[in-house]
Each structure stands twice: as C-alpha cells, then as structure tokens.
Scaffold this motif. Structure first.
Motif: not given
Ligand code: MF3
Ligand code: CO
Length: 254
Positions: A88-110
């Motif tokens: 129910d959180k819908i982006l609208k024109e003029g917003d700013i949005v941060s994406f923070d993301f991480g993965v584990v690959y071969d036992g190590y974190v990005g």
C-alpha cells in the motif's frame, strides 16, 4: 556479529569474492532503479529483488537478519533507512526512494544502497541526492592505508554540512565480510586523524545517510522503519570498499 572488537582483514582471494558479491548487489540495484516510476508499490521491488536473486543464484543477506522479514529495504522521502516493502506504499512523481540491498555469494556478503528520484523531483531533493552521493565519493577517496576512520567520517560530515544538510547519527557504516556487520563502526561524522588506522585488507561498507533538515530519527511502530523526526527528506548511498596498498577498490561497482 557486532561492531565491537578487531576488524577481520581479508586477503586478495577473499576481496575477489567480495567484489563478485557486491557487483551482483549493484547489478540488482540498477535493475530496481530502471523499474522506478509513479504508480509502483514498494513491495513490487521486493518481488523483483527476490526474483533476481534466484536468477543469479545468490541468497538475500537481509532477510532473517536480526528478524528483518524482507530481502530489501525501500525508504521513501522522510524514511531514512530500513523501510519495509509495502503493497500500500505507492511511488508518486517527485518522491525520492532509497534501495538498500545485500546478497551472500560464496559465503561472503555484498551490501550497497542507492537513492533515486521518481520522475521530476524538487531542486532540494536533487541537491540532497547529489550531496549524499558526492559525500560518499569523498569518503572513499579517504579510504587509504595510513588514514584513520575519522578521516572518512569527517569527509562525509564536511561535504554534507557545507550544503546546509545534516548527517544521521543513529546509524553507521561497518566492516563487512562473512558477516553483514563486522567491526569497525564507520560513523558519518567525526574528526580527522581519530579512530582506527586503515590497513590493507580492511573492507568497509561506507554509507552516508543524510537529512535535508534535522538529524533526529524516530522508529515507526513496525519496529524497523527509521524516519526523520521533522519529516524532512533523507537520502542514503552505500558502497563496499576494500582498502589496498594501491588505494581504495569500490567493490560494489559494475
Ligand atoms: N545496509 C544496511 C546496513 O548495513 C542493511 C541492514 S538492514 C537489515 O545496516 F535488515 F538487514 F538489518
Ligand atoms: Co550497510
């Protein structure tokens, strides 16, 4: 894993794995960025991030971390960090949005983060994004053997305050490796020449979080979402960076 204690230094083989993990993170972040437009719910980015993890055969690093229920943090406008994806959180024109993301690959974190505008944004929002990203670049420039953590912190604070903005105090950058959070803490404010001396093999997630107003934050009732107390806009950029004898390597770069 806490942020206290001695940093865990990485050899060049480990740094190569961390480079791969972080490159995958940034590829996914850039794909999320492409999908940003008015009318999209923040939950749709969670679904897209999960799908991309499957396709790339990596595990999301945040899901289940300290009980966080999602793969992605999506923080809109006055949300600083740890925004939970919502249908129910819908982006609208003029917003700013941060994406923070991480993965584990071969036992190590990005771990990395970007903030993007939705369509046409205000002049203040544009300046906030530019300032936060430039503060991160200046900080990375200080991530050199012989410098101190305080040199990184101060570079961020100086760039941000020069613009009349403020750095968030309640959240910090961190060491990264087999765990998402390792020592040392990397604050976004501080004095040059203070703190831990930077050594080859140190890998840091440097992540300025900046408010266009006051740096005070409050946590919403969901137990995660941090918002600025005064409701002002906030931006977040993050790179994971290896400190080597030949200078900083931005691992989360594609
Ligand atoms: N990039 C954030 C950090 O370094 C991600 C943590 S969110 C959590 O702290 F959900 F995993 F806690
Ligand atoms: Co981080």
């Amino acid at each position: 894993m806490g942020l206290k204690g001695h940093p865990i230094l990485k050899n060049s083989k480990e740094i190569e794995i961390l480079r791969k993990a972080n490159a995958i993170v940034m590829e996914i972040l850039l794909t999320l960025k492409e999908a940003v437009r008015p009318g999209v719910s923040t939950f749709e980015f969670e679904e897209l991030a999960l799908e991309l993890c499957e396709r790339k055969r990596v595990k999301p690093a945040f899901k289940g971390y300290r009980g966080y229920p999602y793969a992605l943090c999506v923080s809109v406008n006055e949300e600083v960090v740890h925004g939970m994806p919502r249908k129910d959180k819908i982006l609208k024109e003029g917003d700013i949005v941060s994406f923070d993301f991480g993965v584990v690959y071969d036992g190590y974190v990005g771990d990395a983060a970007i903030t993007v505008g939705v369509g046409k944004i205000s002049e203040e929002a544009r300046r906030l994004l530019e300032t936060t990203e430039e503060a991160l670049r200046f900080a990375i420039e200080k991530a050199r053997v012989g410098n101190k953590i305080g040199d990184i912190s101060h570079a961020i604070q100086r760039r941000v305050e020069r613009e009349g903005f403020n750095v968030i105090r309640d959240f910090v950058g961190h060491g990264i490796g087999r765990s998402l959070h390792e020592p040392p803490e990397v604050p976004n404010y501080g004095k040059p020449g203070r703190g831990l001396r930077l050594e080859p093999g140190l890998v840091l997630a440097i992540e300025p979080m900046v408010s266009a107003g006051s740096y005070e934050v409050v946590i919403l009732n969901d137990g995660w979402t941090a918002v600025t107390r005064d409701g002002s806009l906030s931006a977040h950029f993050e790179h994971s960076v290896a400190i080597t004898p030949s200078g900083p390597i931005i691992l989360s770069q594609v």
